[in-house]
Design a protein around this motif. Structure first.
Motif, PDB file in Angstrom:
ATOM      1  N   LEU A  76     -43.087  17.923 -20.438  1.00 44.89           N
ATOM      2  CA  LEU A  76     -42.252  18.211 -19.271  1.00 44.89           C
ATOM      3  C   LEU A  76     -43.053  18.096 -17.975  1.00 44.89           C
ATOM      4  N   GLU A  77     -44.300  18.475 -18.028  1.00 38.45           N
ATOM      5  CA  GLU A  77     -45.146  18.360 -16.842  1.00 38.45           C
ATOM      6  C   GLU A  77     -45.301  16.897 -16.430  1.00 38.45           C
ATOM      7  N   ALA A  78     -45.515  16.004 -17.405  1.00 43.71           N
ATOM      8  CA  ALA A  78     -45.623  14.581 -17.097  1.00 43.71           C
ATOM      9  C   ALA A  78     -44.303  14.027 -16.567  1.00 43.71           C
ATOM     10  N   VAL A  79     -43.181  14.476 -17.130  1.00 44.19           N
ATOM     11  CA  VAL A  79     -41.868  14.006 -16.680  1.00 44.19           C
ATOM     12  C   VAL A  79     -41.616  14.430 -15.230  1.00 44.19           C
ATOM     13  N   PHE A 139     -47.621   6.055 -13.347  1.00 39.33           N
ATOM     14  CA  PHE A 139     -46.952   6.257 -14.628  1.00 39.33           C
ATOM     15  C   PHE A 139     -47.926   6.047 -15.786  1.00 39.33           C
ATOM     16  N   LEU A 140     -48.767   5.027 -15.677  1.00 39.11           N
ATOM     17  CA  LEU A 140     -49.764   4.773 -16.721  1.00 39.11           C
ATOM     18  C   LEU A 140     -50.778   5.903 -16.797  1.00 39.11           C
ATOM     19  N   GLY A 168     -47.517   1.126  -6.637  1.00 33.22           N
ATOM     20  CA  GLY A 168     -48.369   2.123  -7.277  1.00 33.22           C
ATOM     21  C   GLY A 168     -47.632   3.024  -8.246  1.00 33.22           C
ATOM     22  N   PHE A 169     -46.308   2.847  -8.380  1.00 30.81           N
ATOM     23  CA  PHE A 169     -45.557   3.691  -9.313  1.00 30.81           C
ATOM     24  C   PHE A 169     -45.996   3.429 -10.748  1.00 30.81           C
ATOM     25  N   SER A 226     -49.154   8.926 -18.445  1.00 31.78           N
ATOM     26  CA  SER A 226     -48.981   8.677 -19.877  1.00 31.78           C
ATOM     27  C   SER A 226     -50.310   8.778 -20.620  1.00 31.78           C
ATOM     28  N   ALA A 227     -51.388   8.285 -19.984  1.00 31.50           N
ATOM     29  CA  ALA A 227     -52.701   8.373 -20.617  1.00 31.50           C
ATOM     30  C   ALA A 227     -53.147   9.824 -20.767  1.00 31.50           C
ATOM     31  N   VAL A 228     -52.908  10.629 -19.726  1.00 24.21           N
ATOM     32  CA  VAL A 228     -53.263  12.051 -19.799  1.00 24.21           C
ATOM     33  C   VAL A 228     -52.474  12.746 -20.895  1.00 24.21           C
TER      34      VAL A 228
END
Length: 494
Positions: A380-383, A467-468, A462-463, A471-473
């Motif tokens: 949820l944090e990434a979203v 996003f990458l 830069g979006f 996702s990596a984190v």
């Protein structure tokens, strides 16, 4: 049950060694008159001794004097500094590519410089457009009658087309001089001050941050992606330490004065999270405002040419900042000019609001805790971080565009920017934040076509990179949680 086990769990309790110590007031023996020593002593009032961990700063535990004197602390500080330099070294090429892709001006065909018509007479402005609109009758009149006339006709076209190498600059800057353009209508760099300006990066099929980084490497050399590295290190270090320092000043102001221990509630546990959130957002906004000249210098160091003869600012942060403030018209202009102050305020405030409000929304709205459901929490944090980019990236892009403009008193310099830029910038300055976003959305298209969505895409340069990174984190967090190891937060800054 075996007799070896205690009958109650209370017998297993061991009082902590580092606890609060309350000393009652010391009174003189009964029957004896009070002595001046007891009358003037501070021991007549109760004393509350805090534990050692409460007396040190929770924000800067490594800054305790007793810790700084130890060899282990110095080693830890050394490794922390090395880790910070390494993370900045890895991130700087991507940051440079992102900044260049945000400031690059890619106009649509209808906003590109208009060329004279290829029809005879069009090159000299003698009614080329009117000749093109006369219809089939005019075409029959100009049609060749035999082979000799046909050859003369096409030779005339070639001669007239040779005059298309120049267009009126008043179509671009409102001047009366002429500039050379290519077949697509873009202004070509000519010799200026004895230096050819071929260092301007050419447009490619892709203009994203990664493509821009590779183009910067190939066009200006292997060291070009690290332009402004030391300024970025200084800016990142100040950004890391200044907000917590300001929080130690602002947070106590929001705590009730009737609280004896003055305990600071956390964002997720507070019953009034919005009120608790205010000093945190204020500290980040104030920190971004204080460091805004340094961020302005970093942007211009990235955008300027790597050539020593053409660069405007020195890579030394002190000398570069001194020249920047002088060119901008003083510290007041550098801080409070409308094209700098409002973009900085909205950019820093909204980014801080998104990052600080995310834990509150996850824990108090979705009732998901990092301790109970770490994977769901991180997802949820990434979203939320990715969704926040939809709001923050357009403002950040407009802020970068406005940072490239000069607030110099020289009108000509203010129109074209602060100096030599390694990418094309808009010939005319933007009036402000809202107008900049509108112009980007309506005038530009990364592919050079006429699609209306191309300008909106320009606002989100830069979006994909962000996003990458998110996702990596998230993927690394999943691996750490799957292996049963404790997740550390310091590496996530990379």
């Amino acid at each position: 049950m075996s007799s070896n086990f205690p009958s109650s769990v209370r017998q297993l309790y061991a009082p902590p060694t580092d606890d609060f110590l309350f000393l009652p007031p010391t009174l003189p023996p009964s029957g004896s008159p009070p002595s001046p020593r007891f009358a003037n002593s501070n021991s007549s009032s109760p004393v509350l001794i805090l534990p050692e961990r409460s007396r040190t700063s929770a924000t800067f535990p490594h800054l305790s004097p007793s810790i700084l004197t130890s060899a282990k602390a110095r080693e830890t500080l050394l490794w922390a500094t090395a880790g910070s330099l390494f993370s900045s070294f890895i991130a700087q090429p991507f940051e440079a590519g992102k900044v260049l892709s945000q400031v690059q001006y890619l106009p649509r065909r209808s906003f590109a410089p208009k060329l004279p018509s290829l029809i005879p007479g069009g090159a000299t402005g003698g009614g080329g457009v009117e000749d093109a609109e006369r219809g089939d009758d005019s075409e029959e009149d100009d049609a060749p009658n035999d082979e000799e006339d046909a050859q003369a006709y096409f030779e005339e076209l070639i001669v007239n087309a040779s005059g298309l190498g120049r267009v009126q600059e008043d179509e671009l800057l409102g001047g009366n001089t002429k500039k050379e353009v290519d077949a697509d209508g873009y202004v070509l760099r000519t010799e200026e001050d004895g230096v050819k300006m071929e260092w301007v990066l050419r447009r490619g099929e892709s203009n994203g941050p990664w493509a821009m980084t590779k183009r910067l490497w190939n066009g200006e050399g292997p060291t070009a992606p690290w332009k402004g590295f030391w300024t970025s290190v200084l800016f990142d270090s100040c950004t890391h330490y200044l907000p917590p320092l300001l929080q130690t000043i602002l947070i106590p102001l929001t705590i009730s004065s009737s609280s004896h221990l003055r305990q600071t509630p956390t964002l997720t546990s507070s019953s009034t999270p919005l009120i608790t959130l205010l000093p945190y957002i204020a500290s980040h906004s104030l920190s971004g405002f204080i460091l805004s000249p340094l961020d302005l210098l970093r942007t211009r160091l990235i955008v300027q040419s790597s050539s020593r003869k053409l660069r405007t600012y020195s890579s030394n942060p002190a000398r570069g900042l001194t020249r920047l403030v002088k060119e901008e018209g003083g510290w007041w202009n550098t801080y409070f000019h409308p094209t700098l102050f409002w973009p900085t305020f909205w950019d820093i405030t909204l980014r801080s609001l998104v990052s600080l409000a995310t834990p509150i929304l996850i824990e108090q709205t979705f009732h998901i805790s990092l301790l109970n459901s770490p994977m769901s929490y991180r997802t949820l944090e990434a979203v939320f971080n990715i969704a926040g980019l939809l709001i923050t990236l357009p403002i950040e892009t407009a802020r970068r565009r406005l940072q490239v403009q000069s607030r110099s008193q020289d009108a000509g310099k203010a129109a074209v920017g602060f100096g030599k830029t390694c990418v094309d910038v808009r010939p005319r300055p933007y009036a402000g934040l809202v107008e900049c976003i509108w112009r980007i959305a309506t005038e530009e298209n990364g592919s050079g076509g006429e699609g209306r969505l191309g300008g909106v895409k320009q606002l989100y340069r830069g979006f994909g990179l962000n996003f990458l990174a998110s996702s990596a984190v998230l993927a690394l967090e999943s691996v750490i949680l799957a292996t049963g190891r404790e997740s550390g937060g310091s590496w996530r800054e990379i």
